[in-house]
Design an enzyme around this catalytic site. Structure first.
Site, mmCIF file in Angstrom:
data_model
loop_
_atom_site.group_PDB
_atom_site.id
_atom_site.type_symbol
_atom_site.label_atom_id
_atom_site.label_comp_id
_atom_site.label_asym_id
_atom_site.label_seq_id
_atom_site.Cartn_x
_atom_site.Cartn_y
_atom_site.Cartn_z
ATOM 1 N N ARG A 133 -5.550 6.483 -7.485
ATOM 2 C CA ARG A 133 -5.318 7.932 -7.383
ATOM 3 C C ARG A 133 -5.293 8.578 -8.768
ATOM 4 O O ARG A 133 -5.872 9.658 -8.979
ATOM 5 C CB ARG A 133 -4.014 8.183 -6.639
ATOM 6 C CG ARG A 133 -4.010 7.612 -5.227
ATOM 7 C CD ARG A 133 -2.614 7.526 -4.636
ATOM 8 N NE ARG A 133 -2.014 8.829 -4.458
ATOM 9 C CZ ARG A 133 -0.769 9.026 -4.012
ATOM 10 N NH1 ARG A 133 -0.022 7.975 -3.695
ATOM 11 N NH2 ARG A 133 -0.301 10.236 -3.875
ATOM 12 N N LEU A 176 0.858 -1.174 0.000
ATOM 13 C CA LEU A 176 0.000 0.000 0.000
ATOM 14 C C LEU A 176 0.894 1.223 0.000
ATOM 15 O O LEU A 176 1.967 1.219 0.613
ATOM 16 C CB LEU A 176 -0.903 0.025 1.242
ATOM 17 C CG LEU A 176 -1.934 -1.093 1.393
ATOM 18 C CD1 LEU A 176 -2.664 -0.951 2.725
ATOM 19 C CD2 LEU A 176 -2.930 -1.077 0.241
ATOM 20 N N ASP A 177 0.444 2.270 -0.683
ATOM 21 C CA ASP A 177 1.206 3.517 -0.670
ATOM 22 C C ASP A 177 1.391 4.011 0.766
ATOM 23 O O ASP A 177 0.585 3.732 1.651
ATOM 24 C CB ASP A 177 0.471 4.603 -1.466
ATOM 25 C CG ASP A 177 0.517 4.359 -2.967
ATOM 26 O OD1 ASP A 177 1.307 3.498 -3.397
ATOM 27 O OD2 ASP A 177 -0.235 5.036 -3.694
ATOM 28 N N PHE A 178 2.436 4.780 0.962
ATOM 29 C CA PHE A 178 2.722 5.418 2.246
ATOM 30 C C PHE A 178 1.490 6.118 2.807
ATOM 31 O O PHE A 178 1.175 6.009 3.990
ATOM 32 C CB PHE A 178 3.874 6.403 2.044
ATOM 33 C CG PHE A 178 4.072 7.393 3.155
ATOM 34 C CD1 PHE A 178 4.614 6.990 4.365
ATOM 35 C CD2 PHE A 178 3.750 8.730 2.984
ATOM 36 C CE1 PHE A 178 4.816 7.908 5.396
ATOM 37 C CE2 PHE A 178 3.944 9.647 3.996
ATOM 38 C CZ PHE A 178 4.480 9.227 5.205
#
Length: 312
Positions: A177, A66-68
């Site tokens: 996103r 998962l992204d930061f």
């Protein structure tokens, strides 16, 4: 969900072979830099020192990333065999993932399929971002599919916002996103793909959360659902006023749908997830081609240790 700390790690699912945690926003999965005082890897070592694998550098094998800035369900394999079975599910596109998000504006369609191809942005100053095909500097775009269902309309800090459920049917970097931004409905708090008006600096986090995860391995059905973080009781800035689709109904659809069958062998224990119903749903994925030697070598390297570069 409070900001991340070493102590408040939430466990969603645990077995002998797998662990699913509810990752906090603005926390990296792991990091090679000493400056990262808090990572998910450090939280796991703190809570489960007996589960750490000395054969890996970080101690744990993360089945995906998962992204930061993204919170939510993340699966950890606790041994090589489990890691291999999870890898096979991801490779064959048999994993079901669904995300919750708050996006700018009121989306008028109740559901849609987003199909913009996504590539890497080679524009100066944007080297670590992605873009859609046809935009300046978009390099090597690949087909990308996301299912979107609108749950609620409302206001966030006085601005019109929609709460949506997103299901990625492909796994491109920053796919959700980029797709939301391409619709002109960027995710609230997204500093990279959001609006340039400066409003994205106001939310305390990026409003993207991995809500549902299902990995139908041959021996075990790994399934986890997190609490909904985007409710007024947890964030007073969010004020929903129109219900479009109840979230619980969509979860029931995800849980009841049949998993895509494995390419070989018997069906695993997840007998009764696939994409959400609705118009514009893409056709089933074509049969997976035979694995090449290069792919097999990559898999074997991944099984010995999967390390992730920091996002963003």
């Amino acid at each position: 969900m409070e900001p991340g700390s070493m102590e408040n790690l939430s466990i969603l699912y645990q077995s002998r072979d797998f662990l699913v945690v509810n990752k906090h926003w603005d926390v990296r999965i792991d990091s090679k830099t000493w400056r990262e005082t808090l990572t998910l890897q450090k939280q796991l070592r703190h809570h489960f020192p007996e589960l750490a694998d000395p054969d890996t550098y970080y101690g744990f094998r993360f089945c995906h990333q998962l992204d930061f800035s993204t919170s939510g369900a993340l699966c950890v394999a606790l041994n090589k065999a489990a890691a291999g079975s999870a890898y096979k599910c991801f490779k064959e596109r048999r994993v079901t993932k669904a995300y919750l998000a708050l996006v700018r504006g009121h989306i008028q369609e109740s559901r849609m399929t987003i199909s913009y191809a996504i590539g890497r942005n080679n524009t100066e100053g944007r080297a670590h971002t992605m873009c859609i095909e046809g935009t300046q500097g978009c390099e090597n775009p690949k087909p990308s599919l996301t299912e979107l269902v609108v749950l609620e309309h409302g206001l966030y800090a006085g601005d019109p916002v929609s709460k949506v459920l997103l299901q990625p049917l492909t796994g491109r970097t920053h796919q959700l996103r980029v797709h939301c931004s391409a619709l002109n409905h960027p995710i609230v708090g997204d500093l990279t793909y959001g609006q340039a008006s400066g409003r994205e600096e106001q939310p305390f986090r990026m409003m993207l959360h991995a809500f549902y995860l299902r990995i139908p391995t041959q021996t075990e059905c790994v399934e986890a659902r997190t609490p909904d973080p985007f409710v007024p009781t947890l964030d007073a800035c969010w004020s929903p006023h129109t219900l479009v689709q109840p979230l619980d109904q969509l979860v029931q659809v995800l849980q009841a749908a049949h998993d895509p069958k494995p390419t070989e062998g018997d069906t695993g224990p997840c007998s009764p997830s696939s994409c959400l119903p609705g118009p514009g749903r893409p056709p089933p994925h074509p049969a997976t081609p035979p694995e090449t030697e290069a792919q097999r070598a990559s898999c074997l390297q991944w099984l010995s240790e999967w390390t992730l570069e920091p996002d963003n």
